[in-house]
Design an enzyme around this catalytic site. Structure first.
Site, PDB file in Angstrom:
ATOM      1  N   HIS A 104     -16.984 139.871  62.948  1.00 35.84           N
ATOM      2  CA  HIS A 104     -18.331 139.670  62.430  1.00 35.84           C
ATOM      3  C   HIS A 104     -18.291 138.932  61.100  1.00 35.84           C
ATOM      4  CE1 HIS A 104     -17.100 143.656  60.883  1.00 35.84           C
ATOM      5  NE2 HIS A 104     -17.938 143.466  59.872  1.00 35.84           N
ATOM      6  N   HIS A 106     -20.590 138.125  57.652  1.00 33.68           N
ATOM      7  CA  HIS A 106     -21.715 138.532  56.814  1.00 33.68           C
ATOM      8  C   HIS A 106     -22.370 137.305  56.202  1.00 33.68           C
ATOM      9  CE1 HIS A 106     -20.521 142.882  56.478  1.00 33.68           C
ATOM     10  NE2 HIS A 106     -19.354 142.347  56.816  1.00 33.68           N
TER      11      HIS A 106
END
Length: 117
Positions: A104, A106
């Protein structure tokens, strides 16, 4: 790679856990972080559990990584932080507070961000 059956982000993509969608593409999904570190804090994840974190990325992931960056840039524009600036962060491992083992990215913005470290 970890066991994906208990992966929180896989469950979010599958609609088994709630999230606040910001943007999505064919291979990515962007949603608001439930514990934001900035006024704009969006996570961009691959829809498929490819690797646990950025340390597992290789040249074969180039197209996916490019799509994640494209999604992140579109999020920054949509959220109104592109002009003033934003930060893109991949956390790797426990010292970086990587708490969910699913790649992931950010997207952070909406205020001046402090120095890293």
């Amino acid at each position: 790679m970890s066991d994906t059956s208990d992966c929180i982000f896989c469950k979010i993509v599958a609609g088994e856990l709630p999230s606040t969608e910001v943007l999505s593409s064919e291979r990515t999904y962007a949603f608001r972080d439930i514990n934001p570190g900035a006024p704009t804090h969006v996570l961009v994840i691959p829809r498929e559990h490819v690797v646990d974190n950025a340390a597992g990325l290789g040249a074969e992931h180039g197209d996916l990584l490019a799509e994640m960056i494209d999604t992140a840039q579109r999020v920054a524009t949509q959220e109104g932080v592109a002009e003033r600036g934003f930060r893109l962060v991949f956390n790797v491992g426990p010292d970086a507070l990587n708490s969910v083992p699913h790649l992931h990215l950010h997207v952070l913005g909406g205020r001046q961000l402090g120095l890293m470290g």
